[in-house]
Design a protein around this motif. Structure first.
Motif: not given
Length: 191
Positions: A101-115, A155-166
């Protein structure tokens, strides 16, 4: 029969879970690695066509999601869960039931998610306007606003998805699967 593995991509609505999951699936397909995406939004359409997003309803949906994922993994199917899973207990249930099992957290600021959510063209079965509804008082169940979102603790992996492309987020998950040896060394040679 060799068991599969499971990656749970979690994060706030609009963090990029569905898009990243589909890019990961694309990378895996190029490598002839078969996987199945399980989406809470798709499952919810079948189980609760008129969802209320109550805690009780979420418990049922996420319990079923984990049950299906564990069953598929046990039968050799690799699974990508595309789901907010706003309470840690949902994701921990999967961790307890699924060995690889691998938990991947897409850590993204709420303001970016809302936009992103407001501008979203492709919905992948996600409901429309969740943040707008929360701000207008039409919904009190949106994770991160009216309902809690419990960030993963380890999480096994935490990624700032506001800084990295999908695409880069998906490549990082692929690399993690290689690092954990859930994919063969032959598969991991080149992306």
């Amino acid at each position: 029969m060799r068991e599969g593995w499971c990656v749970w991509v979690t994060g706030l609505p609009g963090s990029g879970k569905s898009t990243v999951s589909r890019y990961l699936l694309k990378i895996l397909k190029k490598k002839n690695v078969h996987a199945q995406i399980l989406s809470s939004d798709m499952l919810r359409k079948v189980m609760t066509p008129n969802p209320k997003y109550t805690v009780e309803e979420r418990d049922i949906v996420y319990g079923t999601l984990v049950f299906i994922a564990a069953l598929l993994v046990k039968n050799g199917v690799n699974v990508i869960i595309d789901a907010t899973g706003n309470f840690r207990r949902y994701r921990e249930n999967a961790r307890k039931r699924i060995k690889k099992f691998v938990e991947v957290y897409l850590n993204c600021p709420l303001e970016v998610c809302m936009k992103r959510e407001a501008e979203r063209k492709v919905r992948f079965h996600a409901p429309k306007g969740v943040y707008r509804k929360a701000f207008n008082g039409e919904s009190s169940t949106v994770p991160g606003l009216g309902a809690p979102y419990e960030e993963p603790l380890n999480p096994e992996l935490s990624i700032d998805s506001s800084e990295m492309s999908p695409e880069r987020c998906a490549a990082a998950i692929f690399d993690k699967l290689c690092e954990l040896k859930y994919l063969s060394s032959e598969v991991c040679k080149y992306i």
